[in-house]
Write a protein that holds these residues in place. Structure first.
Motif, short mmCIF file in Angstrom:
data_model
loop_
_atom_site.label_atom_id
_atom_site.label_comp_id
_atom_site.label_asym_id
_atom_site.label_seq_id
_atom_site.Cartn_x
_atom_site.Cartn_y
_atom_site.Cartn_z
N HIS A 89 -6.31 5.89 -9.32
CA HIS A 89 -6.44 4.96 -8.20
C HIS A 89 -5.83 3.62 -8.57
CE1 HIS A 89 -9.94 3.63 -10.55
NE2 HIS A 89 -9.85 2.49 -9.91
N THR A 90 -5.50 2.88 -7.55
CA THR A 90 -4.97 1.53 -7.73
C THR A 90 -5.50 0.66 -6.59
OG1 THR A 90 -2.97 0.24 -8.16
CG2 THR A 90 -2.82 1.91 -6.46
N ILE A 91 -5.54 -0.63 -6.84
CA ILE A 91 -6.07 -1.57 -5.86
C ILE A 91 -4.94 -2.48 -5.38
CG2 ILE A 91 -7.63 -3.53 -5.55
CD1 ILE A 91 -9.48 -2.14 -7.58
N VAL B 197 0.85 -1.20 0.00
CA VAL B 197 0.00 0.00 0.00
C VAL B 197 0.88 1.24 0.00
CG1 VAL B 197 -1.76 1.29 1.27
CG2 VAL B 197 -1.92 -1.20 1.10
N ARG B 198 1.95 1.23 0.78
CA ARG B 198 2.87 2.37 0.79
C ARG B 198 3.49 2.59 -0.59
NH1 ARG B 198 4.31 0.21 5.94
NH2 ARG B 198 6.17 -0.73 5.07
N ASP B 199 3.84 1.50 -1.28
CA ASP B 199 4.38 1.61 -2.64
C ASP B 199 3.34 2.20 -3.58
OD1 ASP B 199 6.74 0.51 -1.71
OD2 ASP B 199 6.29 -1.51 -2.47
N ALA B 200 2.09 1.75 -3.46
CA ALA B 200 1.01 2.27 -4.31
C ALA B 200 0.78 3.75 -4.04
CB ALA B 200 -0.27 1.47 -4.08
N LEU B 201 0.90 4.17 -2.78
CA LEU B 201 0.74 5.59 -2.44
C LEU B 201 1.76 6.45 -3.16
CD1 LEU B 201 -0.06 5.59 1.37
CD2 LEU B 201 -1.32 6.81 -0.40
#
Length: 142
Positions: A64-66, A51-55
């Motif tokens: 957005h990404t899941i 999640v941190r990488d996606a942020l």
């Protein structure tokens, strides 16, 4: 004498209610209750590494990404770069549309006209945690 006057001016400026000298924008976390319950789950800013990488990715590019981790579906939402502080993403509605379907409606809240804003580039983001590891998500940003 001159240094004392600068110190007094700085102290007076910091004493004005509602004025903060520094603002650090963190993603706004929200958790959706499990099906059949009304209780919400608290989500801390210590997200799984994915999640941190996606942020990091969504902050710059927007969209957005899941991410599926820890038995949940995290929806990481961003609107890209903004010229000042004071911008944020607000969840308007999260609705279930089927066994694994969700629709998330998000709006960007802009700083009020004439409001004091931090003069720093900001990257408003939002993380929504869904209690379904197989969630199929549709995101609308307005």
């Amino acid at each position: 004498m001159l240094h004392a006057m600068y110190s007094l001016i700085l102290a007076a400026a910091l004493a004005i209610p509602g004025v903060q000298p520094f603002s650090i924008d963190h993603p706004t976390p929200i958790a959706v209750p499990a099906e059949g319950t009304n209780a919400t789950e608290s989500v801390s800013a210590s997200y799984p590494p994915a999640v941190r990488d996606a942020l990091k990715q969504v902050q710059k590019s927007g969209g957005h990404t899941i991410v599926r981790a820890d038995g949940k579906t995290y929806v990481v939402i961003g609107v890209g770069q903004r010229p000042t502080g004071g911008y944020r993403l607000v969840t308007e509605r999260v609705e279930r549309t089927g066994a694994h379907g969700f629709v998330i409606r998000v709006r960007e809240q802009k700083p009020a006209a004439g409001a004091m804003k931090t003069q720093v580039i900001s990257y408003p983001t939002l993380v929504v945690a869904l209690p379904d590891a197989q969630a199929q998500v549709q995101v609308t940003i307005s």
